[in-house]
Design an enzyme around this catalytic site. Structure first.
Site, PDB file in Angstrom:
ATOM      1  N   ASP A  54      13.030   1.633  12.468  1.00 31.31           N
ATOM      2  CA  ASP A  54      12.064   0.788  13.168  1.00 31.31           C
ATOM      3  C   ASP A  54      11.148   1.736  13.923  1.00 31.31           C
ATOM      4  O   ASP A  54      11.565   2.389  14.877  1.00 31.31           O
ATOM      5  CB  ASP A  54      12.787  -0.157  14.129  1.00 31.31           C
ATOM      6  CG  ASP A  54      11.827  -1.030  14.935  1.00 31.31           C
ATOM      7  OD1 ASP A  54      10.618  -0.726  14.992  1.00 31.31           O
ATOM      8  OD2 ASP A  54      12.296  -2.010  15.533  1.00 31.31           O
TER       9      ASP A  54
ATOM     10  N   ASP B 162      10.896   3.750   6.502  1.00 31.67           N
ATOM     11  CA  ASP B 162      10.535   2.335   6.421  1.00 31.67           C
ATOM     12  C   ASP B 162      11.649   1.492   7.022  1.00 31.67           C
ATOM     13  O   ASP B 162      12.759   1.979   7.267  1.00 31.67           O
ATOM     14  CB  ASP B 162      10.311   1.936   4.964  1.00 31.67           C
ATOM     15  CG  ASP B 162       9.359   0.759   4.811  1.00 31.67           C
ATOM     16  OD1 ASP B 162       9.090   0.075   5.819  1.00 31.67           O
ATOM     17  OD2 ASP B 162       8.888   0.522   3.685  1.00 31.67           O
TER      18      ASP B 162
ATOM     19  N   GLY C 197       4.320 -10.314   5.262  1.00 26.81           N
ATOM     20  CA  GLY C 197       4.605  -8.906   5.519  1.00 26.81           C
ATOM     21  C   GLY C 197       5.902  -8.422   4.927  1.00 26.81           C
ATOM     22  O   GLY C 197       6.912  -9.126   4.917  1.00 26.81           O
ATOM     23  N   THR C 198       5.889  -7.214   4.392  1.00 30.59           N
ATOM     24  CA  THR C 198       7.092  -6.596   3.848  1.00 30.59           C
ATOM     25  C   THR C 198       8.058  -6.265   4.973  1.00 30.59           C
ATOM     26  O   THR C 198       7.678  -5.717   5.994  1.00 30.59           O
ATOM     27  CB  THR C 198       6.728  -5.311   3.077  1.00 30.59           C
ATOM     28  OG1 THR C 198       5.804  -5.646   2.047  1.00 30.59           O
ATOM     29  CG2 THR C 198       7.956  -4.675   2.459  1.00 30.59           C
TER      30      THR C 198
ATOM     31  N   ILE D 134       0.846  -1.198   0.000  1.00 31.98           N
ATOM     32  CA  ILE D 134       0.000   0.000   0.000  1.00 31.98           C
ATOM     33  C   ILE D 134       0.879   1.244   0.000  1.00 31.98           C
ATOM     34  O   ILE D 134       0.584   2.230  -0.685  1.00 31.98           O
ATOM     35  CB  ILE D 134      -0.956  -0.006   1.202  1.00 31.98           C
ATOM     36  CG1 ILE D 134      -1.896  -1.208   1.136  1.00 31.98           C
ATOM     37  CG2 ILE D 134      -1.767   1.282   1.247  1.00 31.98           C
ATOM     38  CD1 ILE D 134      -2.776  -1.373   2.369  1.00 31.98           C
TER      39      ILE D 134
ATOM     40  N   VAL E 161      -6.695  -6.816   1.828  1.00 36.99           N
ATOM     41  CA  VAL E 161      -6.053  -6.229   0.659  1.00 36.99           C
ATOM     42  C   VAL E 161      -5.050  -7.240   0.116  1.00 36.99           C
ATOM     43  O   VAL E 161      -4.339  -7.899   0.881  1.00 36.99           O
ATOM     44  CB  VAL E 161      -5.325  -4.911   1.010  1.00 36.99           C
ATOM     45  CG1 VAL E 161      -4.788  -4.246  -0.256  1.00 36.99           C
ATOM     46  CG2 VAL E 161      -6.266  -3.957   1.749  1.00 36.99           C
TER      47      VAL E 161
ATOM     48  N   SER F 172      -7.628  -0.675  10.463  1.00 36.42           N
ATOM     49  CA  SER F 172      -8.095  -1.939   9.894  1.00 36.42           C
ATOM     50  C   SER F 172      -9.528  -2.171  10.330  1.00 36.42           C
ATOM     51  O   SER F 172      -9.919  -1.786  11.443  1.00 36.42           O
ATOM     52  CB  SER F 172      -7.226  -3.101  10.369  1.00 36.42           C
ATOM     53  OG  SER F 172      -7.794  -4.350  10.012  1.00 36.42           O
TER      54      SER F 172
ATOM     55  N   TYR G  21      -3.169  -7.439  17.106  1.00 34.98           N
ATOM     56  CA  TYR G  21      -3.321  -6.614  15.914  1.00 34.98           C
ATOM     57  C   TYR G  21      -4.645  -5.856  15.953  1.00 34.98           C
ATOM     58  O   TYR G  21      -4.682  -4.631  15.777  1.00 34.98           O
ATOM     59  CB  TYR G  21      -3.245  -7.483  14.653  1.00 34.98           C
ATOM     60  CG  TYR G  21      -3.400  -6.704  13.373  1.00 34.98           C
ATOM     61  CD1 TYR G  21      -2.331  -5.969  12.866  1.00 34.98           C
ATOM     62  CD2 TYR G  21      -4.605  -6.685  12.683  1.00 34.98           C
ATOM     63  CE1 TYR G  21      -2.472  -5.234  11.696  1.00 34.98           C
ATOM     64  CE2 TYR G  21      -4.753  -5.958  11.509  1.00 34.98           C
ATOM     65  CZ  TYR G  21      -3.686  -5.232  11.019  1.00 34.98           C
ATOM     66  OH  TYR G  21      -3.817  -4.500   9.861  1.00 34.98           O
TER      67      TYR G  21
END
Length: 236
Positions: A42, A22, A175-176, A3, A167, A122, A135
């Protein structure tokens, strides 16, 4: 993440000046477009967040928009079986980071003009979900954080949230920055698509537009709201 990359591309296409914060692993795997400055960070670490925003401050007089896209989930585990360390990791990575980033962004946003904050929450923060304890709890708390910011930062800064449903991103495959992005998904995207009124799940591009809307002048009187973007799968 996916995203974030879609949002950066849309913002660059709209001729906005973009800064990216990031994880180092994410930046190495998916470098930002040419001309977009970035800082490895982080977001749950106070010192790293401070250093990243100090770097941004050295390159601009102020910010007109800030978007928090930090988010990751752990393996789905019922609360009864969830270790404390896993709970703390999920809350720190999702909620602590939202607080640290917001606090660091506010001084630069106050120097901007008609500034806006958008947190990506979310739908799970509203309706929960089995196995998503830390989460979902952290995303629900981010919705509340947005309402607090909407009161405290006004009138010069607006704050809102976008709450996606499922999504089609690396998020569902590990996860990236936290995985190889090719793990088996914990949910069945095809089944979710069949149950969605629009007959599909969201793409990253489906989120970029609503985020830019909330950042921009068309949303100048939208403050403290949670915009659900899910194709009608959840209608509060």
């Amino acid at each position: 993440g996916s995203i974030g990359r879609a949002l950066v591309a849309a913002a660059v296409a709209a001729e906005l000046r973009v800064f990216v914060i990031d994880l180092a692993a994410s930046l190495a795997r998916h470098p930002p477009p040419q001309g977009v400055q970035s800082w490895a960070c982080d977001a749950s670490d106070e010192d790293q967040v401070g250093a990243a925003f100090a770097g941004i401050a050295a390159h601009c007089d102020g910010l007109e928009g800030f978007v928090n896209l930090v988010g990751f989930k752990l393996a789905r585990t019922p609360i009864e079986a969830l270790p404390l360390a896993a709970w703390d990791e999920g809350i720190a990575g999702n909620l602590r980071s939202a607080f640290l980033l917001s606090r660091a962004a506010l001084p630069l946003l106050r120097r901007g003009r008609d500034a806006a904050i958008v947190h990506v929450s979310s739908g799970l923060g509203s309706y929960g979900g089995q196995g998503y304890g830390p989460y979902a709890a952290s995303k629900g708390a981010i919705d509340t954080l947005v309402r607090i910011l909407a009161n405290e930062a006004a009138p010069g800064i607006r704050a809102n949230a976008v709450a996606p449903g499922l999504v089609d991103t690396a998020f569902v495959r590990g996860g990236t920055g936290r995985s190889t992005e090719d793990l088996p998904p914990e949910v069945d995207p095809a089944e979710h698509a069949r149950r969605n009124p629009l007959g599909r799940i969201a793409t990253p591009q489906d989120l970029a537009g609503p985020i830019l809307f909330l950042l921009g002048p068309a949303a100048s009187f939208v403050n403290g709201q949670v915009l659900h973007v899910n194709g009608g799968a959840y209608m509060p």
